[in-house]
Design an enzyme around this catalytic site. Structure first.
Site, PDB file in Angstrom:
ATOM      1  N   LYS A  14       0.838  -1.199   0.000  1.00  0.00           N
ATOM      2  CA  LYS A  14       0.000   0.000   0.000  1.00  0.00           C
ATOM      3  C   LYS A  14       0.876   1.254   0.000  1.00  0.00           C
ATOM      4  CE  LYS A  14      -3.965  -2.215   2.280  1.00  0.00           C
ATOM      5  NZ  LYS A  14      -4.812  -2.254   3.510  1.00  0.00           N
ATOM      6  N   TYR A  54     -12.443  -3.887  -3.572  1.00  0.00           N
ATOM      7  CA  TYR A  54     -12.973  -4.272  -2.261  1.00  0.00           C
ATOM      8  C   TYR A  54     -14.399  -4.825  -2.348  1.00  0.00           C
ATOM      9  CZ  TYR A  54      -8.801  -2.836   0.182  1.00  0.00           C
ATOM     10  OH  TYR A  54      -7.506  -2.761   0.640  1.00  0.00           O
ATOM     11  N   ASN A 156      -1.937  -0.144   7.206  1.00  0.00           N
ATOM     12  CA  ASN A 156      -1.331  -1.415   7.610  1.00  0.00           C
ATOM     13  C   ASN A 156      -0.409  -1.994   6.530  1.00  0.00           C
ATOM     14  OD1 ASN A 156      -3.316  -2.148   5.832  1.00  0.00           O
ATOM     15  ND2 ASN A 156      -4.563  -3.286   7.304  1.00  0.00           N
ATOM     16  N   HIS A 159      -1.986  -5.128   1.378  1.00  0.00           N
ATOM     17  CA  HIS A 159      -3.199  -5.909   1.135  1.00  0.00           C
ATOM     18  C   HIS A 159      -2.767  -7.325   0.790  1.00  0.00           C
ATOM     19  CE1 HIS A 159      -6.920  -7.516  -0.368  1.00  0.00           C
ATOM     20  NE2 HIS A 159      -6.214  -7.985  -1.386  1.00  0.00           N
ATOM     21  N   GLU A 170      -9.427 -11.412  -7.302  1.00  0.00           N
ATOM     22  CA  GLU A 170      -8.580 -10.205  -7.252  1.00  0.00           C
ATOM     23  C   GLU A 170      -7.468 -10.206  -8.301  1.00  0.00           C
ATOM     24  OE1 GLU A 170      -9.090  -9.167  -2.503  1.00  0.00           O
ATOM     25  OE2 GLU A 170      -7.213 -10.041  -3.185  1.00  0.00           O
TER      26      GLU A 170
HETATM   27  P1  ADP Z   1      -7.455  -7.121   5.444  1.00  0.00           P
HETATM   28  O1  ADP Z   1      -6.697  -6.091   4.647  1.00  0.00           O
HETATM   29  O2  ADP Z   1      -6.683  -7.574   6.657  1.00  0.00           O
HETATM   30  O3  ADP Z   1      -7.967  -8.262   4.605  1.00  0.00           O
HETATM   31  P2  ADP Z   1     -10.199  -6.137   5.459  1.00  0.00           P
HETATM   32  O4  ADP Z   1     -10.400  -6.805   4.149  1.00  0.00           O
HETATM   33  O5  ADP Z   1     -11.174  -6.455   6.542  1.00  0.00           O
HETATM   34  O6  ADP Z   1      -8.731  -6.378   6.049  1.00  0.00           O
HETATM   35  O7  ADP Z   1     -10.224  -4.540   5.262  1.00  0.00           O
HETATM   36  C1  ADP Z   1      -9.544  -3.961   4.172  1.00  0.00           C
HETATM   37  C2  ADP Z   1      -8.746  -2.774   4.636  1.00  0.00           C
HETATM   38  O8  ADP Z   1      -9.621  -1.742   5.070  1.00  0.00           O
HETATM   39  C3  ADP Z   1      -7.824  -3.016   5.811  1.00  0.00           C
HETATM   40  O9  ADP Z   1      -6.578  -3.581   5.435  1.00  0.00           O
HETATM   41  C4  ADP Z   1      -7.672  -1.637   6.401  1.00  0.00           C
HETATM   42  O10 ADP Z   1      -6.718  -0.852   5.684  1.00  0.00           O
HETATM   43  C5  ADP Z   1      -9.061  -1.028   6.156  1.00  0.00           C
HETATM   44  N1  ADP Z   1      -9.997  -1.158   7.286  1.00  0.00           N
HETATM   45  C6  ADP Z   1     -10.690  -2.262   7.638  1.00  0.00           C
HETATM   46  N2  ADP Z   1     -11.516  -2.004   8.679  1.00  0.00           N
HETATM   47  C7  ADP Z   1     -11.359  -0.701   8.966  1.00  0.00           C
HETATM   48  C8  ADP Z   1     -11.944   0.195   9.937  1.00  0.00           C
HETATM   49  N3  ADP Z   1     -12.863  -0.212  10.798  1.00  0.00           N
HETATM   50  N4  ADP Z   1     -11.524   1.474   9.956  1.00  0.00           N
HETATM   51  C9  ADP Z   1     -10.602   1.906   9.091  1.00  0.00           C
HETATM   52  N5  ADP Z   1     -10.022   1.136   8.143  1.00  0.00           N
HETATM   53  C10 ADP Z   1     -10.389  -0.150   8.085  1.00  0.00           C
HETATM   54 MG    MG Z   2      -9.426  -8.318   3.144  1.00  0.00          MG
END
Ligand code: ADP
Ligand code: MG
Length: 201
Positions: A14, A54, A156, A159, A170
């Site tokens: 990211k 997403y 974080n 992805h 994806e």
């Molecule tokens: P991951 O990336 O671990 O698969 P998710 O698919 O649940 O996580 O969410 C996608 C991305 O959206 C996360 O990596 C994070 O950057 C962001 N995200 C998820 N939940 C939240 C939240 N409650 N508030 C802010 N950002 C969030």
């Molecule tokens: Mg995810």
């Protein structure tokens, strides 16, 4: 059935991962597992690409909302909303801003259990609670709490596809078929061949 060693997963470094100069560190983690890099590109995604990415999985909104709410409940805190879809809509809007703020690097990694192993090494969504030794746990400190306070996405670094079906949706969203390259590397013989031949000459 395809051999498990052909499993593929999508990883995106990211914008914050690139700004933090963690590209090499991140790639090293997957490469040293024995996974093979089969596609790679740097780009500045459009908001449309991110929204579509997403929403590829129709259940993602519900899941992301529920996961966010559960993280507050686990810490004994009150979530900003108790409606998972409402939470997810805010997350999508904030992800569009976050993921288009600078270049990203998209890649496809291939190997046995690629999806599961990349997720294990990457760590949980929230860096604050991600495991020690994981990339998200070791290299960044963000939380649901700070992200919500500042109305932005959780930063974080990475992805990574969450499941095999998610990866299968994806990868074509980010790469044309001809951009994903089939090739061999010598250590595959040691990882996967039934007999380890040719070691003693
Ligand atoms: P991951 O990336 O671990 O698969 P998710 O698919 O649940 O996580 O969410 C996608 C991305 O959206 C996360 O990596 C994070 O950057 C962001 N995200 C998820 N939940 C939240 C939240 N409650 N508030 C802010 N950002 C969030
Ligand atoms: Mg995810």
């Amino acid at each position: 059935m395809a051999h498990p060693k052909t499993e593929r997963t999508l990883v995106i470094v990211k914008p914050d991962g690139i700004q933090r100069a963690l590209i090499g560190e991140i790639m090293k983690r997957y490469e040293r597992l024995g996974l093979k890099l089969v596609a790679l590109k740097m780009m500045i995604p459009t908001e449309k690409m991110i929204e579509e990415h997403y929403l590829l999985d129709p259940n993602w909104k519900k899941n992301v909302g529920e996961k966010s709410i559960a993280s507050y409940v686990k810490k004994g805190e009150t979530p900003p909303s108790t409606d998972p879809i409402e939470v997810a809509n805010v997350v999508v809007a904030n992800l569009k801003k976050y993921m288009t703020s600078g270049p990203v690097i998209a890649m496809v990694w291939e190997g046995a259990h690629a999806v599961e192993l990349v997720r294990k090494v990457t760590g949980g969504t929230e860096p604050r609670s991600a495991g020690i030794g994981t990339i998200r746990g070791d290299f960044v400190l963000d939380s649901y709490q700070i992200a919500d306070t500042d109305n932005r996405a959780i930063r974080n670094l990475i992805h990574a596809s969450g499941s095999v079906p998610e990866a299968e949706m994806e990868i074509p969203h980010w790469f044309k078929p001809e951009e994903v390259i089939s090739y061999r590397v010598p250590h595959e013989a040691i990882l996967y061949d039934v007999e380890m031949k040719n070691i003693l000459g």
